[in-house]
Enzyme design. Structure first.
Site, PDB file in Angstrom:
ATOM      1  N   HIS A  77      -0.962  -3.032   9.058  1.00  0.00           N
ATOM      2  CA  HIS A  77      -0.878  -2.907   8.072  1.00  0.00           C
ATOM      3  C   HIS A  77       0.787  -3.035   7.619  1.00  0.00           C
ATOM      4  O   HIS A  77       1.277  -2.446   7.860  1.00  0.00           O
ATOM      5  CB  HIS A  77      -1.601  -2.850   7.601  1.00  0.00           C
ATOM      6  CG  HIS A  77      -1.536  -1.226   7.140  1.00  0.00           C
ATOM      7  ND1 HIS A  77      -0.990   0.024   5.845  1.00  0.00           N
ATOM      8  CD2 HIS A  77      -2.842  -0.563   7.261  1.00  0.00           C
ATOM      9  CE1 HIS A  77      -1.130   0.868   5.840  1.00  0.00           C
ATOM     10  NE2 HIS A  77      -2.349   1.059   6.540  1.00  0.00           N
ATOM     11  N   ASP A  79       1.167  -3.261   4.017  1.00  0.00           N
ATOM     12  CA  ASP A  79       1.574  -2.396   3.074  1.00  0.00           C
ATOM     13  C   ASP A  79       1.679  -0.698   2.815  1.00  0.00           C
ATOM     14  O   ASP A  79       1.174  -0.257   3.910  1.00  0.00           O
ATOM     15  CB  ASP A  79       0.458  -2.893   1.572  1.00  0.00           C
ATOM     16  CG  ASP A  79      -0.562  -2.828   2.332  1.00  0.00           C
ATOM     17  OD1 ASP A  79      -1.011  -2.446   3.614  1.00  0.00           O
ATOM     18  OD2 ASP A  79      -1.484  -2.046   1.627  1.00  0.00           O
ATOM     19  N   GLU A 171      -4.151  -3.193   2.778  1.00  0.00           N
ATOM     20  CA  GLU A 171      -5.374  -2.903   3.857  1.00  0.00           C
ATOM     21  C   GLU A 171      -5.799  -1.421   2.196  1.00  0.00           C
ATOM     22  O   GLU A 171      -6.430  -1.036   2.206  1.00  0.00           O
ATOM     23  CB  GLU A 171      -4.763  -1.795   4.600  1.00  0.00           C
ATOM     24  CG  GLU A 171      -5.898  -1.285   5.478  1.00  0.00           C
ATOM     25  CD  GLU A 171      -5.566   0.623   5.986  1.00  0.00           C
ATOM     26  OE1 GLU A 171      -6.562   0.889   6.213  1.00  0.00           O
ATOM     27  OE2 GLU A 171      -4.635   0.767   4.850  1.00  0.00           O
ATOM     28  N   GLU A 172      -3.687  -1.236   1.573  1.00  0.00           N
ATOM     29  CA  GLU A 172      -4.213   0.279   1.243  1.00  0.00           C
ATOM     30  C   GLU A 172      -5.527   0.075  -0.121  1.00  0.00           C
ATOM     31  O   GLU A 172      -5.556   1.327  -0.778  1.00  0.00           O
ATOM     32  CB  GLU A 172      -2.537   0.670   0.918  1.00  0.00           C
ATOM     33  CG  GLU A 172      -2.290   1.252   1.663  1.00  0.00           C
ATOM     34  CD  GLU A 172      -2.135   2.209   2.579  1.00  0.00           C
ATOM     35  OE1 GLU A 172      -3.490   3.285   2.345  1.00  0.00           O
ATOM     36  OE2 GLU A 172      -2.223   3.091   3.979  1.00  0.00           O
ATOM     37  N   ASP A 194      -3.058   3.163  13.793  1.00  0.00           N
ATOM     38  CA  ASP A 194      -2.917   3.483  11.948  1.00  0.00           C
ATOM     39  C   ASP A 194      -4.067   5.135  12.221  1.00  0.00           C
ATOM     40  O   ASP A 194      -3.909   5.131  11.323  1.00  0.00           O
ATOM     41  CB  ASP A 194      -3.502   2.284  11.187  1.00  0.00           C
ATOM     42  CG  ASP A 194      -3.453   2.923   9.577  1.00  0.00           C
ATOM     43  OD1 ASP A 194      -2.883   2.922   9.332  1.00  0.00           O
ATOM     44  OD2 ASP A 194      -4.343   2.369   8.784  1.00  0.00           O
ATOM     45  N   HIS A 375      -0.084   9.198   2.273  1.00  0.00           N
ATOM     46  CA  HIS A 375       0.110   8.481   0.554  1.00  0.00           C
ATOM     47  C   HIS A 375       0.849   9.282   0.050  1.00  0.00           C
ATOM     48  O   HIS A 375       0.560   9.550  -1.514  1.00  0.00           O
ATOM     49  CB  HIS A 375      -0.828   8.510   0.295  1.00  0.00           C
ATOM     50  CG  HIS A 375      -2.195   7.371   0.677  1.00  0.00           C
ATOM     51  ND1 HIS A 375      -3.291   7.045   0.118  1.00  0.00           N
ATOM     52  CD2 HIS A 375      -1.795   6.911   1.959  1.00  0.00           C
ATOM     53  CE1 HIS A 375      -3.864   6.023   1.347  1.00  0.00           C
ATOM     54  NE2 HIS A 375      -2.797   5.829   1.810  1.00  0.00           N
TER      55      HIS A 375
END
Length: 405
Positions: A77, A79, A171-172, A194, A375
């Protein structure tokens, strides 16, 4: 500088944060900028059909050079999480000799808090400067796939079936697979690139739901508030106290689920809360949602229906859809071992595009990239592990050809 490292340092400069409040796809136009760059790079590698659709999904394929092999999809992904600035323009690349890692004058990644650092001594690490995300989640996955493609194109002696590539937006925020063209993608199975630490191989993830709560209070002058005022903030606090304290993220691990109070904002008159609810076990997942419903019902009787609750399921555990095709997990496990890495089969304590895709008919386990502490500002990745991910995926592709015989 190696091309894969150069590409990674270039991609993490792109700010591609997704936005849960947006109703567009992609949720932020900035993702389209990276998406168009990825199309250019795929074309330069030699994938002639690379394209980006109106929703920001990037697709490409590398035609087979041998007949009869199954079609493998590789997905990552574009993002990054909305939690922090996603434009990493000052990363640190260094050979880690042990000890704490000073990011800046304020923030340090300590061995005491992150003991896994002891396992990374001698490896080349990439970290932030403490002010942004690194973006390894999941730009590392993108560059790993790019490197796999480059090696296949530059080494035509490596036999392979059709390789299908997909880079997704959003995705997030749980929307990465919403508009993914599974039929057009045309893979028999796929892997999301991922994952986290080296060796991780995942085919289980949380069942997930979001809960949005609105509380209408009653605000009057505090001097004359007796038997009249209803402080919506206090109601929110009371509701939160009714959920099990030991089922919060900070007290759970492994297969243990949780409630996370993700946002709380309000005043005496009006308050909004949002939770995320997670559990690997479907029955426990249902029980968690029911407990929240019962707590709200109880408080609504007490406070004259002041609370409105909306629960929406986000995704489900892909295990149910992977088990009938468990040979793709065994294929990955064998291929990781052949790369000299010990496979670590663990449940994803989060979500993955693979979960939704598996329920859409494309079985999609998850493979490691070598990243940690996603994150947040302490995010880092091992470049050595990234190279092992490339080797493992190439082994998957080679073994897929061998298995057809």
């Amino acid at each position: 500088m190696e091309k894969m490292l150069e590409r990674f340092l270039e991609y993490i400069k792109y700010d591609t944060k997704s936005d849960e409040q947006s109703e567009t796809c992609p949720s932020t136009s900035k993702q389209l900028i990276l998406g168009k760059k990825l199309v250019e790079d795929l074309l330069s590698i030699g994938l002639k059909d690379a394209r980006i659709d109106k929703n920001g999904y990037v697709y490409a394929s590398l035609p087979a050079n041998v007949e009869g092999a199954k079609k493998i999809g590789l997905i990552a992904h574009m993002d990054t999480a909305p939690d922090l600035d996603g434009k990493c323009i000052n990363p640190k690349v260094f050979k880690y000799e042990g000890g704490d890692i000073v990011l800046n004058d304020t923030y340090t990644t300590t061995v005491k808090e992150f003991p896994f650092l002891k396992e990374l001594v001698g490896q080349t690490l990439i970290t932030t400067d403490g002010t942004t995300l690194l973006g390894a989640d999941d730009k590392a996955g993108i560059v790993i796939i790019m490197e796999v493609l480059s090696q296949l194109v530059n080494n035509p002696n490596i036999l392979h079936g059709d390789i299908k590539v997909g880079f997704t937006p959003d995705e997030e925020i749980g929307r990465g697979a919403d508009l993914f063209d599974v039929e057009g993608f045309g893979a028999d199975f796929a892997y999301t690139v991922d994952g986290g630490p080296i060796g991780e191989l995942e085919y289980e993830n949380f069942n997930a739901a979001s809960a949005d709560i609105k509380i209408q209070g009653k605000n009057v002058h505090p001097g004359s508030a007796k038997n009249i005022m209803l402080n919506s903030i206090k109601v929110a606090m009371e509701l939160d106290s009714m959920l099990p304290a030991n089922e919060r993220p900070e007290y759970t691990e492994g297969y243990e689920g949780f409630y996370l109070l993700d946002e709380l904002k309000g005043s005496v008159d009006y308050t909004e809360m949002s939770y995320i609810i997670r559990d690997h076990d479907m029955n426990k997942f249902i029980d968690k949602k029911e407990l929240l419903n019962k707590a709200v019902d109880f408080l609504n009787k007490k406070y004259n229906n002041a609370i409105k609750l909306e629960i929406k399921d986000s995704y489900y555990n892909m295990k149910e859809k992977i088990l009938p095709h468990f040979e793709i997990v065994e294929l990955a496990k064998k291929s990781i071992e052949e790369a000299g890495v010990n496979p670590i089969i663990v449940p994803v304590r989060g979500g993955t595009d693979g979960a939704r895709l598996s329920y859409m008919g494309l079985p999609t386990p998850n493979i490691f990239t070598g990243g940690y502490n996603y994150h947040g500002r302490y995010e880092l990745i091992s470049y050595d592990a990234m190279k092992k991910s490339v080797e493992s995926i190439l082994n998957i592709i080679k073994n897929n050809v061998k298995d057809k015989n």
